[in-house]
Design an enzyme around this catalytic site. Sequence first.
Site, PDB file in Angstrom:
ATOM      1  N   PHE A  12      74.438  79.282  63.109  1.00 23.54           N
ATOM      2  CA  PHE A  12      73.923  78.985  61.768  1.00 23.54           C
ATOM      3  C   PHE A  12      72.873  80.021  61.340  1.00 23.54           C
ATOM      4  O   PHE A  12      73.047  80.735  60.343  1.00 23.54           O
ATOM      5  CB  PHE A  12      73.367  77.550  61.781  1.00 23.54           C
ATOM      6  N   ASP A  32      77.696  86.644  71.246  1.00 25.19           N
ATOM      7  CA  ASP A  32      77.842  85.185  71.125  1.00 25.19           C
ATOM      8  C   ASP A  32      78.937  84.711  72.071  1.00 25.19           C
ATOM      9  O   ASP A  32      79.913  85.431  72.294  1.00 25.19           O
ATOM     10  CB  ASP A  32      78.207  84.806  69.675  1.00 25.19           C
ATOM     11  N   SER A  80      68.796  71.590  70.070  1.00 25.72           N
ATOM     12  CA  SER A  80      68.798  70.128  70.132  1.00 25.72           C
ATOM     13  C   SER A  80      67.939  69.538  71.248  1.00 25.72           C
ATOM     14  O   SER A  80      68.154  69.797  72.439  1.00 25.72           O
ATOM     15  CB  SER A  80      70.225  69.575  70.253  1.00 25.72           C
ATOM     16  N   TYR A 143      63.953  70.766  75.894  1.00 19.35           N
ATOM     17  CA  TYR A 143      64.185  71.823  74.904  1.00 19.35           C
ATOM     18  C   TYR A 143      62.877  72.546  74.587  1.00 19.35           C
ATOM     19  O   TYR A 143      62.813  73.784  74.594  1.00 19.35           O
ATOM     20  CB  TYR A 143      64.764  71.219  73.619  1.00 19.35           C
ATOM     21  N   LYS A 147      61.747  76.576  75.230  1.00 17.72           N
ATOM     22  CA  LYS A 147      61.256  77.494  74.200  1.00 17.72           C
ATOM     23  C   LYS A 147      59.845  77.986  74.543  1.00 17.72           C
ATOM     24  O   LYS A 147      59.495  79.133  74.291  1.00 17.72           O
ATOM     25  CB  LYS A 147      61.282  76.807  72.826  1.00 17.72           C
ATOM     26  N   ARG A 270      64.243  58.130  68.862  1.00 17.52           N
ATOM     27  CA  ARG A 270      64.930  58.980  69.826  1.00 17.52           C
ATOM     28  C   ARG A 270      63.971  59.470  70.907  1.00 17.52           C
ATOM     29  O   ARG A 270      62.841  59.891  70.596  1.00 17.52           O
ATOM     30  CB  ARG A 270      65.511  60.175  69.057  1.00 17.52           C
TER      31      ARG A 270
HETATM   32  C1  UD1 Z   1      63.451  70.114  66.897  1.00 15.46           C
HETATM   33  C2  UD1 Z   1      62.336  71.067  66.468  1.00 15.46           C
HETATM   34  C3  UD1 Z   1      62.923  72.189  65.642  1.00 15.46           C
HETATM   35  C4  UD1 Z   1      64.071  72.833  66.376  1.00 15.46           C
HETATM   36  C5  UD1 Z   1      65.130  71.800  66.695  1.00 15.46           C
HETATM   37  C6  UD1 Z   1      66.286  72.398  67.495  1.00 15.46           C
HETATM   38  C7  UD1 Z   1      60.353  69.631  66.242  1.00 15.46           C
HETATM   39  C8  UD1 Z   1      59.356  69.054  65.335  1.00 15.46           C
HETATM   40  N1  UD1 Z   1      61.332  70.349  65.683  1.00 15.46           N
HETATM   41  O1  UD1 Z   1      63.943  69.516  65.752  1.00 15.46           O
HETATM   42  O2  UD1 Z   1      61.929  73.160  65.380  1.00 15.46           O
HETATM   43  O3  UD1 Z   1      64.627  73.814  65.586  1.00 15.46           O
HETATM   44  O4  UD1 Z   1      64.515  70.802  67.505  1.00 15.46           O
HETATM   45  O5  UD1 Z   1      67.288  71.475  67.683  1.00 15.46           O
HETATM   46  O6  UD1 Z   1      60.289  69.490  67.453  1.00 15.46           O
HETATM   47  N2  UD1 Z   1      67.470  61.937  63.185  1.00 15.46           N
HETATM   48  C9  UD1 Z   1      67.910  60.737  62.626  1.00 15.46           C
HETATM   49  N3  UD1 Z   1      69.242  60.553  62.484  1.00 15.46           N
HETATM   50  C10 UD1 Z   1      70.166  61.499  62.826  1.00 15.46           C
HETATM   51  C11 UD1 Z   1      69.723  62.737  63.373  1.00 15.46           C
HETATM   52  C12 UD1 Z   1      68.346  62.919  63.545  1.00 15.46           C
HETATM   53  O7  UD1 Z   1      67.104  59.866  62.301  1.00 15.46           O
HETATM   54  O8  UD1 Z   1      71.370  61.271  62.639  1.00 15.46           O
HETATM   55  C13 UD1 Z   1      66.015  62.167  63.332  1.00 15.46           C
HETATM   56  C14 UD1 Z   1      65.579  62.556  64.714  1.00 15.46           C
HETATM   57  O9  UD1 Z   1      65.432  61.476  65.583  1.00 15.46           O
HETATM   58  C15 UD1 Z   1      64.263  63.267  64.393  1.00 15.46           C
HETATM   59  C16 UD1 Z   1      64.522  63.922  63.023  1.00 15.46           C
HETATM   60  O10 UD1 Z   1      65.663  63.242  62.501  1.00 15.46           O
HETATM   61  O11 UD1 Z   1      63.214  62.333  64.256  1.00 15.46           O
HETATM   62  C17 UD1 Z   1      64.839  65.383  63.115  1.00 15.46           C
HETATM   63  O12 UD1 Z   1      65.807  65.578  64.138  1.00 15.46           O
HETATM   64  P1  UD1 Z   1      66.590  66.947  64.340  1.00 15.46           P
HETATM   65  O13 UD1 Z   1      67.182  67.375  63.049  1.00 15.46           O
HETATM   66  O14 UD1 Z   1      67.470  66.782  65.516  1.00 15.46           O
HETATM   67  O15 UD1 Z   1      65.446  67.995  64.627  1.00 15.46           O
HETATM   68  P2  UD1 Z   1      64.120  67.929  65.607  1.00 15.46           P
HETATM   69  O16 UD1 Z   1      64.443  67.321  66.897  1.00 15.46           O
HETATM   70  O17 UD1 Z   1      62.973  67.438  64.797  1.00 15.46           O
END
Ligand code: UD1
Length: 312
Positions: A12, A32, A80, A143, A147, A270
Amino acid sequence: MARYLVTGGAGFIGSHLVDALLQRGDAVRVFDNFSTGYEHNLAHCINDIELVRGDLRDAEAVSQAVAGCEVIFHEGALPSVPRSVSDPLTTDAVNTGGSLHVLQAARQHGARRVVFAASSSVYGDTPILPKVETMAMSPKSPYAVSKMAAESYLKVFHHVYGLETVGLRYFNVFGPRQDPTSQYSGVIARFMTLALQGEPYTMNGTGNQSRDFTYIANVVQANLLAASVPAAAGHVFNIACGLRISLNDVVAMLNKLVGKELPVIYGPARTGDVEHSLADISAARQILGFEPSVDIETGIARTLDWYRTQGA
Ligand code: UD1
């Protein structure tokens, strides 16, 4: 001979960076293994790049890919938080070990600079907002550890070997081409697909958790600056908009854009999640001359339009 190597160039973020480099007329090599990247992300430019298939865990393959490149954009990683919770060994081997391979190859082949896709996750769940680069790292997931470890290697390769390294701590990047189909997909990609299909949103926790969501164009811009600004060498920078919104806010925005009141299914929080994330981007502004050019509303509207064209 390629001047720029983009690891994870079929992914991406990597593929958008490839586009920007090609647009400037630069010669680009992509490395890649297509584990989380896709050929279709590069289909439109496949004849304009040098494509090297290989795995970051393979030091020799990495070395061959790095040879002859002046700047390496190291975007390749297994993203992730939940993936890392279920498989910490693979996350570490790719993200930490792979980064070490890139740095070692860069040093051996005399590359000028390595720009690294670092992550906001290294800050963890400490209560103070916004996050500033001088704060101690406090990872909450494998994760984040991977990093953090890679960032530490960056710093050491700068101090010990004089390699120019720049770490960009991305804060929750979103935009076109982000894969919505995996259980490990980013939340915006997933919620957009659900919104377009008229399905309920699957919320982990209360939805009050917040993120400094960053549109892809801002991240590309930061990378181009990080590759060229002399004073950036040896530093890490937050790359974000400097504004946070909750997941419930994201839902409200999406509902408005699709013209529906789709329900939210709230589940348990989560494991490994951070509650709130917000960046101080002063350092990137001052040293890189970075300024986010696309705000979250514009970014979300553009991204939703893109998923629409994909028939999501
Ligand atoms: C984290 C890092 C980000 C990194 C990414 C890589 C932090 C703050 N951010 O992202 O910099 O690029 O990992 O993967 O640590 N969620 C839902 N429903 C869903 C999917 C996700 O509620 O279907 C929630 C998750 O539980 C979380 C939020 O959305 O609270 C964001 O999740 P996600 O998009 O996976 O990113 P982060 O884990 O925040």
